[in-house]
Design a protein around this motif. Structure first.
Motif, PDB file in Angstrom:
ATOM      1  N   LYS A  23      -8.540  15.206  -4.645  1.00 16.51           N
ATOM      2  CA  LYS A  23      -7.625  16.269  -3.716  1.00 16.51           C
ATOM      3  C   LYS A  23      -6.145  15.753  -3.749  1.00 16.51           C
ATOM      4  O   LYS A  23      -5.542  16.606  -3.128  1.00 16.51           O
ATOM      5  N   ARG A  24      -5.940  14.478  -4.238  1.00 13.22           N
ATOM      6  CA  ARG A  24      -4.453  14.160  -4.161  1.00 13.22           C
ATOM      7  C   ARG A  24      -3.601  14.987  -5.284  1.00 13.22           C
ATOM      8  O   ARG A  24      -4.193  15.723  -6.019  1.00 13.22           O
ATOM      9  N   SER A  25      -2.118  14.917  -5.117  1.00  8.88           N
ATOM     10  CA  SER A  25      -1.448  15.746  -6.135  1.00  8.88           C
ATOM     11  C   SER A  25      -1.900  15.140  -7.609  1.00  8.88           C
ATOM     12  O   SER A  25      -2.268  14.261  -7.722  1.00  8.88           O
ATOM     13  N   MET A  58     -10.216  -1.278  -1.777  1.00  9.74           N
ATOM     14  CA  MET A  58      -8.795  -1.946  -2.217  1.00  9.74           C
ATOM     15  C   MET A  58      -8.024  -0.514  -1.632  1.00  9.74           C
ATOM     16  O   MET A  58      -7.479   0.208  -2.148  1.00  9.74           O
ATOM     17  N   ASP A  59      -7.605  -0.711  -0.265  1.00 10.52           N
ATOM     18  CA  ASP A  59      -6.872   0.258   0.284  1.00 10.52           C
ATOM     19  C   ASP A  59      -5.400  -0.252   0.749  1.00 10.52           C
ATOM     20  O   ASP A  59      -5.148  -1.214   1.148  1.00 10.52           O
ATOM     21  N   GLY A  60      -4.529   0.681   0.823  1.00 11.37           N
ATOM     22  CA  GLY A  60      -3.213   0.489   1.491  1.00 11.37           C
ATOM     23  C   GLY A  60      -2.151   0.548   0.114  1.00 11.37           C
ATOM     24  O   GLY A  60      -0.943  -0.113   0.680  1.00 11.37           O
ATOM     25  N   ASN A  61      -2.348   0.894  -0.921  1.00 14.91           N
ATOM     26  CA  ASN A  61      -1.413   0.879  -2.010  1.00 14.91           C
ATOM     27  C   ASN A  61      -0.049   1.657  -1.735  1.00 14.91           C
ATOM     28  O   ASN A  61       1.037   1.320  -1.810  1.00 14.91           O
ATOM     29  N   ARG A  62      -0.117   2.931  -1.116  1.00 14.61           N
ATOM     30  CA  ARG A  62       0.782   3.997  -1.116  1.00 14.61           C
ATOM     31  C   ARG A  62       1.680   3.210   0.210  1.00 14.61           C
ATOM     32  O   ARG A  62       2.937   3.430   0.229  1.00 14.61           O
ATOM     33  N   ARG A  63       1.115   2.774   1.188  1.00 16.54           N
ATOM     34  CA  ARG A  63       1.774   2.170   2.414  1.00 16.54           C
ATOM     35  C   ARG A  63       2.412   1.072   1.721  1.00 16.54           C
ATOM     36  O   ARG A  63       3.666   0.846   2.338  1.00 16.54           O
ATOM     37  N   TYR A  64       1.984   0.315   0.880  1.00 13.83           N
ATOM     38  CA  TYR A  64       2.582  -0.878   0.259  1.00 13.83           C
ATOM     39  C   TYR A  64       3.881  -0.435  -0.438  1.00 13.83           C
ATOM     40  O   TYR A  64       5.180  -1.030  -0.212  1.00 13.83           O
TER      41      TYR A  64
HETATM   42 MG    MG Z   1      -5.856   4.722   1.425  1.00 16.83          MG
END
Ligand code: MG
Ligand code: IPE
Ligand code: IPE
Length: 294
Positions: free
Chosen positions: A84-86, A33-39
């Protein structure tokens, strides 16, 4: 009211679902399930809002799967790399996971969640478990095989996914189910996960259906090859035994056959014993990790 069961398909969706269901259907579907931040960026909302809508989309997608008769779903919710994300983002994701998954899992018996997961970690852990089995004298080195490794994975209770879907246009697996998807249909879709629709799911299933016979053929021939290799290993074991007894040339075919049967039964027995010991070892580990208060 249930989060997943609420709301049915529209008439047109139901109509299309029935047409699709006339063809071969995947029994197990995995999602990256990818693309949450771009959304979130695209819609000018907070990043956490994007993740939250991503979780809600999962509930909706499970409802579609249920309606389509897909009985098992596995999702990649958080990879080890994602630590590794904030700190703020990781904490936010942990909060969402606690809230939303507890609700989803209460209602579900067909959802597997891969959280703080990577496939290479899972595979190397399985290899370590088999090495432990040999060290403990539960296994013979010759018992180590691909099919035993299957049984040591976290996913050992599920069949391999028939279809793996990644959203957001990225065409990589990002260390997800590398072992389990060698004969799965891989579908990469450009839609961002929070925007995933019933029609996107239908499109992915159609791709699976178009490739169904090739996938089936590849899977069958792999299993056949695996059986052949196991038989070869067992025959080599019997030959070694006969050699030790100094009776290779004298052994008639009936004796060979009975030795082969005995060796197969003993191997199965060792493997069952090892898997039971492994289950206890894992239960002990979990018990130490989160003790059940008396
Ligand atoms: Mg991603
Ligand atoms: C997937 O969306 C969710 C998680 C990895 C937890 P991303 O957060 O990776 O969003 P993009 O891919 O950067 O848009
Ligand atoms: C993969 O997505 C993990 C999840 C969807 C949970 P990422 O967005 O973290 O992966 P990369 O960094 O693009 O490979």
């Amino acid at each position: 009211m249930s989060w997943i069961r609420e709301g049915e398909l529209t008439i047109i969706e139901r109509f299309c679902a029935n047409i699709i269901k006339a063809g071969p259907m995947p029994k197990h579907v995995a999602f990256i399930m990818d693309g949450n931040r771009r959304y979130a960026q695209k819609c000018h909302v907070e990043r956490q809002q994007g993740h939250s809508q991503g979780f809600d989309k999962l509930a909706q997608t499970l409802r579609w799967c249920l309606n389509l008769g897909i009985r098992e779903v596995t999702v990649y919710a958080f990879s080890i790399e994602n630590f590794k994300r904030s700190k703020e983002e990781v904490d936010g994701l942990m909060d969402l996971a606690r809230q939303k998954f507890s609700r989803l899992l209460e209602e579900q018996c067909f959802l597997n969640v891969c959280f703080a997961y990577t496939s290479r970690h899972e595979i190397s852990n399985a290899v370590r478990e088999m090495a432990w089995g040999v060290e403990q004298g539960l296994l013979e080195p010759s018992d180590v095989s691909e099919s035993l490794l299957d049984k040591c994975l976290y996913t050992n209770n599920s069949p391999d996914p028939d279809l793996l879907i990644r959203t957001s246009g990225e065409v990589r697996l990002s260390d997800f189910l590398l072992w389990q998807t060698s004969h799965s249909c891989l579908v990469f879709q450009s839609v961002l996960w929070p925007e995933y629709s019933f029609w996107n799911l239908c499109e992915a299933i159609l791709q699976f259906q178009m490739n169904y016979s090739a996938l089936q053929k590849a899977r069958d021939s792999y299993l056949e090859e695996r059986r052949r290799q196991q038989l070869e290993r067992d025959q080599a074991y019997v030959n070694k035994k006969l050699q030790q007894e100094g009776s290779v040339s004298r052994a008639d075919s009936r004796r060979r056959r009975s030795l082969l049967q005995k060796c197969t039964a003993l191997r199965e027995e060792r493997i069952q014993g090892f898997l039971q010991a492994l289950e206890h070892k894992r239960a002990d580990f979990l018990e130490r990790l989160c003790p059940v208060s008396a």
